[in-house]
Design a protein around this motif. Sequence first.
Motif, PDB file in Angstrom:
ATOM      1  N   GLY A 197       1.184   8.191  -6.363  1.00 41.95           N
ATOM      2  CA  GLY A 197       1.816   9.383  -6.145  1.00 41.95           C
ATOM      3  C   GLY A 197       3.319   9.191  -5.773  1.00 41.95           C
ATOM      4  O   GLY A 197       3.394   8.008  -6.537  1.00 41.95           O
ATOM      5  N   PRO A 198       4.134  10.417  -5.120  1.00 37.54           N
ATOM      6  CA  PRO A 198       5.062  10.412  -5.208  1.00 37.54           C
ATOM      7  C   PRO A 198       5.716   9.108  -4.201  1.00 37.54           C
ATOM      8  O   PRO A 198       5.053   8.833  -3.821  1.00 37.54           O
ATOM      9  N   PRO A 199       6.946   8.954  -4.630  1.00 34.65           N
ATOM     10  CA  PRO A 199       7.597   8.454  -3.195  1.00 34.65           C
ATOM     11  C   PRO A 199       7.739   8.956  -1.834  1.00 34.65           C
ATOM     12  O   PRO A 199       7.631  10.586  -1.672  1.00 34.65           O
ATOM     13  N   ASN A 239       4.164  10.499   3.169  1.00 36.29           N
ATOM     14  CA  ASN A 239       3.620  11.607   4.454  1.00 36.29           C
ATOM     15  C   ASN A 239       3.792  12.972   3.477  1.00 36.29           C
ATOM     16  O   ASN A 239       3.237  13.357   4.477  1.00 36.29           O
ATOM     17  N   THR A 240       3.831  12.613   2.250  1.00 33.50           N
ATOM     18  CA  THR A 240       4.237  14.671   1.753  1.00 33.50           C
ATOM     19  C   THR A 240       2.178  14.312   1.055  1.00 33.50           C
ATOM     20  O   THR A 240       1.816  15.581   0.821  1.00 33.50           O
ATOM     21  N   LEU A 241       1.480  12.803   0.633  1.00 37.01           N
ATOM     22  CA  LEU A 241       0.474  13.088  -0.616  1.00 37.01           C
ATOM     23  C   LEU A 241      -0.390  12.500  -0.428  1.00 37.01           C
ATOM     24  O   LEU A 241      -0.473  11.226  -1.211  1.00 37.01           O
ATOM     25  N   PRO A 276       0.709  -1.353  -0.348  1.00 35.65           N
ATOM     26  CA  PRO A 276       0.010  -0.084   0.001  1.00 35.65           C
ATOM     27  C   PRO A 276       0.584   1.540   0.084  1.00 35.65           C
ATOM     28  O   PRO A 276       0.856   2.084   0.725  1.00 35.65           O
ATOM     29  N   TRP A 277       2.202   1.554  -0.161  1.00 40.75           N
ATOM     30  CA  TRP A 277       2.547   2.695  -0.421  1.00 40.75           C
ATOM     31  C   TRP A 277       3.837   2.157  -1.495  1.00 40.75           C
ATOM     32  O   TRP A 277       3.936   1.035  -2.154  1.00 40.75           O
ATOM     33  N   GLN A 307      -0.883   4.408  -1.415  1.00 35.63           N
ATOM     34  CA  GLN A 307      -0.451   4.123  -2.591  1.00 35.63           C
ATOM     35  C   GLN A 307      -0.632   2.971  -3.610  1.00 35.63           C
ATOM     36  O   GLN A 307      -0.436   1.680  -2.698  1.00 35.63           O
ATOM     37  N   ALA A 308      -0.389   2.546  -4.853  1.00 34.80           N
ATOM     38  CA  ALA A 308      -0.882   1.673  -5.481  1.00 34.80           C
ATOM     39  C   ALA A 308       0.693   2.169  -6.822  1.00 34.80           C
ATOM     40  O   ALA A 308       0.217   3.696  -7.351  1.00 34.80           O
TER      41      ALA A 308
END
Length: 271
Positions: free
Chosen positions: A242-244, A248-250, A54-55, A148-149
Amino acid sequence: MTQPSASDDAVKLQAADAELVVEPRNGCRLASLRLRGTELLRQGERHGCFVMAPWCGRTDHGRFRNGGDLLQLPVHPGAAPHAMHGTVRHIPWRTVRADERSAAFTVALTDPWPWEGRVTQVVELAEDGSGLTLTLGVETADVSFPAQAGWHPWFLRNLGGEDVRIDFDPEWQEERGADHLPTGRRIAPQPGPWDDCFGMPQGVDVTLTWPGELELKVGSRAEWVVLYDRQPEAVCVEPQSGPPNGLNTLPRFVTPIEPLEMSTSWTWRHL
């Protein structure tokens, strides 16, 4: 007519001259993609094409916040001191269904992820063998959580002739800090070699060309793509939600009524 294999050991799909092998026991990884008998993916238990969930990519020291709670994920030895690429890429998935050219798979989100949920992947070859569509869903079993995915394919750099050429037109590049995480600054896209995240707000659109052999387009409605070409054997084009360090950031919140869903398409033509 080739019949699919739907065991948990391997699922084999075919359409025209395209042959695909998925390994549910190894993180639902695309282990092989052969076109007219030519392999496109780097072989090996950690390569092929795997799901990131999930990231995606690195999470800063494995730590992220959800409201007032600070949560800790396991640090990946190869990416220390960060957590890397999610929790589902090495664990067994379950094959839900499979026919000649498509299949669906699912896996539960469990420890070390702190919330219950599941990830689903649907894999489908185009009827004429000219492309592949991958679809992901991340769902919660109860409470909402950030997630994330994405996908991490390892395309062979060389198919027997010249090395692959990568063409794309991103709007920005996420500046990468010394810790390999985005700094939060967006900069003009830089020439490779890359281990970098790029913004494509109109959707991911990257073309890989093996001169005289094959052209392959990677597309997605996702707005971020990571390119990695620092190994001699292969290059990676990774559509992400989303970005790495995005937890935390998005963060993108998965709720009981709104799962995280995304897809990518690979289309190809022989040259």
